[in-house]
Design a protein around this motif. Structure first.
Motif, mmCIF file in Angstrom:
data_model
loop_
_atom_site.group_PDB
_atom_site.id
_atom_site.type_symbol
_atom_site.label_atom_id
_atom_site.label_comp_id
_atom_site.label_asym_id
_atom_site.label_seq_id
_atom_site.Cartn_x
_atom_site.Cartn_y
_atom_site.Cartn_z
ATOM 1 N N ASN A 290 -0.736 3.962 -12.271
ATOM 2 C CA ASN A 290 0.892 3.515 -11.867
ATOM 3 C C ASN A 290 0.945 2.289 -10.995
ATOM 4 O O ASN A 290 1.835 1.867 -10.547
ATOM 5 C CB ASN A 290 1.374 4.836 -10.879
ATOM 6 C CG ASN A 290 1.301 5.850 -11.778
ATOM 7 O OD1 ASN A 290 1.898 5.838 -13.098
ATOM 8 N ND2 ASN A 290 1.262 7.062 -11.166
ATOM 9 N N TYR A 291 -0.228 1.324 -11.033
ATOM 10 C CA TYR A 291 -0.328 0.184 -10.333
ATOM 11 C C TYR A 291 0.162 0.643 -8.717
ATOM 12 O O TYR A 291 0.723 -0.290 -8.101
ATOM 13 C CB TYR A 291 0.625 -0.744 -10.790
ATOM 14 C CG TYR A 291 0.260 -0.954 -12.461
ATOM 15 C CD1 TYR A 291 -1.140 -1.614 -12.689
ATOM 16 C CD2 TYR A 291 0.759 -0.361 -13.418
ATOM 17 C CE1 TYR A 291 -1.196 -1.806 -13.771
ATOM 18 C CE2 TYR A 291 0.447 -0.624 -14.517
ATOM 19 C CZ TYR A 291 -0.653 -1.150 -15.031
ATOM 20 O OH TYR A 291 -0.922 -1.456 -16.209
ATOM 21 N N GLN A 292 -0.490 1.538 -8.218
ATOM 22 C CA GLN A 292 -0.422 1.947 -6.841
ATOM 23 C C GLN A 292 -1.605 2.306 -6.242
ATOM 24 O O GLN A 292 -2.524 2.626 -7.006
ATOM 25 C CB GLN A 292 0.524 3.305 -6.678
ATOM 26 C CG GLN A 292 2.093 3.012 -7.150
ATOM 27 C CD GLN A 292 2.858 4.437 -7.147
ATOM 28 O OE1 GLN A 292 2.184 5.486 -7.110
ATOM 29 N NE2 GLN A 292 3.994 4.454 -6.696
ATOM 30 N N VAL A 293 -1.483 2.225 -5.005
ATOM 31 C CA VAL A 293 -2.956 2.856 -4.259
ATOM 32 C C VAL A 293 -2.360 3.654 -3.303
ATOM 33 O O VAL A 293 -1.529 3.648 -2.429
ATOM 34 C CB VAL A 293 -3.787 1.638 -3.445
ATOM 35 C CG1 VAL A 293 -5.125 2.261 -2.420
ATOM 36 C CG2 VAL A 293 -4.212 0.798 -4.613
ATOM 37 N N VAL A 294 -2.946 5.077 -3.280
ATOM 38 C CA VAL A 294 -2.347 6.311 -2.236
ATOM 39 C C VAL A 294 -3.316 6.586 -1.374
ATOM 40 O O VAL A 294 -4.442 6.994 -1.890
ATOM 41 C CB VAL A 294 -1.716 7.360 -3.278
ATOM 42 C CG1 VAL A 294 -1.425 8.511 -2.289
ATOM 43 C CG2 VAL A 294 -0.730 6.874 -4.261
ATOM 44 N N PHE A 295 -3.165 6.697 -0.166
ATOM 45 C CA PHE A 295 -3.890 7.245 0.852
ATOM 46 C C PHE A 295 -3.488 8.411 1.435
ATOM 47 O O PHE A 295 -2.366 8.455 1.897
ATOM 48 C CB PHE A 295 -4.419 6.107 1.907
ATOM 49 C CG PHE A 295 -5.094 4.903 1.490
ATOM 50 C CD1 PHE A 295 -6.383 5.116 1.119
ATOM 51 C CD2 PHE A 295 -4.349 3.813 1.208
ATOM 52 C CE1 PHE A 295 -7.158 3.667 0.650
ATOM 53 C CE2 PHE A 295 -5.101 2.623 0.774
ATOM 54 C CZ PHE A 295 -6.421 2.602 0.555
ATOM 55 N N LYS A 296 -4.370 9.157 2.050
ATOM 56 C CA LYS A 296 -3.788 10.330 2.677
ATOM 57 C C LYS A 296 -4.613 10.136 4.205
ATOM 58 O O LYS A 296 -6.028 10.292 3.984
ATOM 59 C CB LYS A 296 -3.997 11.539 2.469
ATOM 60 C CG LYS A 296 -3.760 12.787 3.321
ATOM 61 C CD LYS A 296 -3.793 14.235 2.491
ATOM 62 C CE LYS A 296 -3.480 15.206 3.310
ATOM 63 N NZ LYS A 296 -3.748 16.594 2.670
ATOM 64 N N LEU A 297 -3.961 9.950 5.474
ATOM 65 C CA LEU A 297 -4.577 10.045 6.606
ATOM 66 C C LEU A 297 -4.511 11.215 7.362
ATOM 67 O O LEU A 297 -3.306 11.770 7.489
ATOM 68 C CB LEU A 297 -3.639 8.792 7.440
ATOM 69 C CG LEU A 297 -3.868 7.582 6.966
ATOM 70 C CD1 LEU A 297 -3.014 6.483 7.779
ATOM 71 C CD2 LEU A 297 -4.946 6.997 6.474
ATOM 72 N N GLN A 298 -5.643 11.861 7.704
ATOM 73 C CA GLN A 298 -5.321 13.215 8.310
ATOM 74 C C GLN A 298 -5.942 13.062 9.886
ATOM 75 O O GLN A 298 -7.171 12.630 10.130
ATOM 76 C CB GLN A 298 -6.270 14.067 7.629
ATOM 77 C CG GLN A 298 -5.927 15.418 7.899
ATOM 78 C CD GLN A 298 -6.677 16.328 6.702
ATOM 79 O OE1 GLN A 298 -7.911 16.257 6.600
ATOM 80 N NE2 GLN A 298 -5.968 17.327 6.527
#
Length: 157
Positions: A130-138
């Protein structure tokens, strides 16, 4: 008698507001100014998880971003879009290596969370389909860190 009752009600409201509601999610926001690619992000109310979509902000035009998050707690999912997203061109987000301090960071790719660990100064992450970069910060639910700096630059792949 009325003033004591009022005091207890106000204290109760304050306690309820300051405790995140289990399972509640909310939207994170950034203070933005056109042409400026540096800001603080904030979450307007306590919640277990928040989402920040930078594609819905002026930051989608930036290739060098500096964000800070004061008193990070719980979970934040960050969706990064860049000028390459609109052009549907692959790119890499080059994340500063010290950003993992104090919490756990995941790359979300194809619905899976992949924990990121690195001793490198820069950790490149290629854009998804999708031409995105997704991060999850916990982070822990209680305060353990004063401020998190989340800095990255973008390069075409």
């Amino acid at each position: 008698m009325v003033s004591i009752s009022t005091l207890f009600i106000l204290i109760s409201i304050g306690l309820v507001y300051s405790v995140p509601v289990r399972g509640e999610s909310c939207e994170a926001k950034v203070y933005s100014s056109p042409g400026v690619c540096e800001s603080r992000l904030f979450i307007s109310k306590p919640c277990d998880s928040a989402t920040l979509n930078l594609g819905a902000t002026d930051f989608k035009t930036c290739t060098d971003v500096r964000l800070s998050w004061d008193y990070p707690t719980n979970n934040l999912t960050m969706i990064i879009e860049t000028p390459f997203t609109q052009q549907r061109q692959p790119y890499a987000v080059n994340l500063d290596g010290y950003w993992v301090f104090g919490g756990t960071t995941y790359r979300v790719l194809d619905g899976k969370e992949i924990e990121l660990k690195s001793d490198d100064k820069v950790l490149p992450q290629k854009s998804d389909s999708n031409y995105q970069v997704v991060f999850k910060l916990q982070f822990p639910p209680s305060l353990t860190l004063y401020v998190l700096f989340f800095n990255y630059n973008v390069t075409k792949v």
